[in-house]
Design a protein around this motif. Structure first.
Motif, PDB file in Angstrom:
ATOM      1  N   LEU A 128     -20.358 -18.643  13.467  1.00 66.88           N
ATOM      2  CA  LEU A 128     -19.537 -19.758  13.971  1.00 66.88           C
ATOM      3  C   LEU A 128     -18.527 -19.350  15.026  1.00 66.88           C
ATOM      4  N   ALA A 129     -18.115 -18.077  15.024  1.00 59.81           N
ATOM      5  CA  ALA A 129     -17.074 -17.679  15.966  1.00 59.81           C
ATOM      6  C   ALA A 129     -17.349 -16.343  16.659  1.00 59.81           C
ATOM      7  N   GLY A 130     -18.469 -15.713  16.348  1.00 62.84           N
ATOM      8  CA  GLY A 130     -18.748 -14.396  16.895  1.00 62.84           C
ATOM      9  C   GLY A 130     -19.925 -14.387  17.854  1.00 62.84           C
ATOM     10  N   ASP A 131     -20.614 -13.248  17.917  1.00 60.91           N
ATOM     11  CA  ASP A 131     -21.669 -13.129  18.929  1.00 60.91           C
ATOM     12  C   ASP A 131     -23.004 -13.746  18.485  1.00 60.91           C
TER      13      ASP A 131
ATOM     14  N   THR B  78     -21.487  -2.956   9.173  1.00 63.96           N
ATOM     15  CA  THR B  78     -21.778  -2.320  10.464  1.00 63.96           C
ATOM     16  C   THR B  78     -22.897  -3.061  11.177  1.00 63.96           C
ATOM     17  N   GLU B  79     -23.952  -3.376  10.454  1.00 67.30           N
ATOM     18  CA  GLU B  79     -25.060  -4.126  11.046  1.00 67.30           C
ATOM     19  C   GLU B  79     -24.608  -5.492  11.540  1.00 67.30           C
ATOM     20  N   LEU B  80     -23.637  -6.075  10.866  1.00 68.62           N
ATOM     21  CA  LEU B  80     -23.136  -7.394  11.244  1.00 68.62           C
ATOM     22  C   LEU B  80     -22.119  -7.334  12.382  1.00 68.62           C
ATOM     23  N   GLY B  81     -21.796  -6.138  12.844  1.00 62.83           N
ATOM     24  CA  GLY B  81     -20.968  -6.012  14.032  1.00 62.83           C
ATOM     25  C   GLY B  81     -19.479  -5.961  13.787  1.00 62.83           C
ATOM     26  N   VAL B  82     -19.042  -5.737  12.543  1.00 68.25           N
ATOM     27  CA  VAL B  82     -17.610  -5.697  12.278  1.00 68.25           C
ATOM     28  C   VAL B  82     -16.980  -4.538  13.053  1.00 68.25           C
TER      29      VAL B  82
END
Length: 242
Positions: free
Chosen positions: A234-237, A99-103
């Motif tokens: 590498l590919a997210g925010d 959750t903290e990592l934004g999934v």
């Protein structure tokens, strides 16, 4: 003292009274020692983030009045985690960190070596809600009901899905990610790893790419969090300048 930040299910609009969720009134009154008129921050995943005040608080009940929108609603990149459930403490920790990592979505998958017989998704949703409140997300991840591994793959929408390959013959995760953008998924197996038959079946799916997560054997929860961090970097925010 910091202003409590809470998730709300109701609509958030200036002057429209919002009921507290179960447990929030007790938390505010008995734990935080808040009173009527004290400020809170609210979000519901739809209407942005609002500064509000406590309109009423009594025992385990409370309500709020939104006053000023602080942030417009936004969502992070569509990054998903498919995870074979692990033991309770490790699973709780993984959901909190994901959750903290934004999934955006967490899908428990049942495999041949899954050791957990039952997944309490209500508890996992509560853990995700508390993590979102703390890390200042504007939404909550979707915690799906468990599915058999093959059923989960049958229901997949075709987005690139990366699976950790413990056999040691896959390209590094960063290399596999090159040129890819969300939506993206990460599939992490159980504590004992996928069976050879499962891994072969997974790899036959056209949207699946095996990826190596380094030269060491990782615990399932470590692989999930490390893999999500690489996807975001590498590919997210994390790759977007703030």
């Amino acid at each position: 003292m910091s202003i409590p930040r809470l998730f709300a299910e109701a609509e958030l609009s200036e002057g429209l009274e919002v009921p507290a969720l179960p447990g929030q009134g007790h938390y505010l009154g008995q734990v935080m020692r808040k009173r009527e008129g004290d400020p809170v921050v609210l979000f519901n995943g739809r209407d942005g983030e609002w500064r509000a005040r406590i309109a009423a608080i009594r025992k385990d009940r409370a309500s709020f009045i939104p006053e000023t929108r602080l942030r417009e609603q936004s969502s992070g990149p569509d990054i998903r985690l498919l995870l074979a459930p692990v033991k309770r403490d490790a699973l709780d920790w993984t959901v909190e960190k994901a959750t903290e990592l934004g999934v955006r979505r967490i899908q428990p998958v049942i495999t041949a070596r899954t050791v957990v017989g039952r997944v309490n998704t209500d508890r996992l949703r509560a853990i995700a809600r508390e993590a979102a409140e703390q890390c200042e997300r504007l939404d909550l991840p979707d915690i799906a009901e468990p599915l058999d591994l093959h059923a989960a793959l049958d229901a997949w929408d075709g987005a690139p899905l990366l699976v950790g390959d413990a056999r040691g013959n896959a390209r590094p995760l960063g290399v596999v990610l090159a040129g890819k953008a969300p939506p993206l998924g990460l599939l992490v197996g159980p504590e004992g790893g996928f069976t050879g038959q499962e891994l072969d079946a997974v790899r036959r799916r056209p949207f699946v790419s095996p990826a190596a997560l380094g030269p060491r054997i990782l615990r399932a929860e470590t692989a999930a969090v490390a893999g999500l961090a690489v996807l975001q970097a590498l590919a997210g925010d994390w790759a977007v300048p703030i």
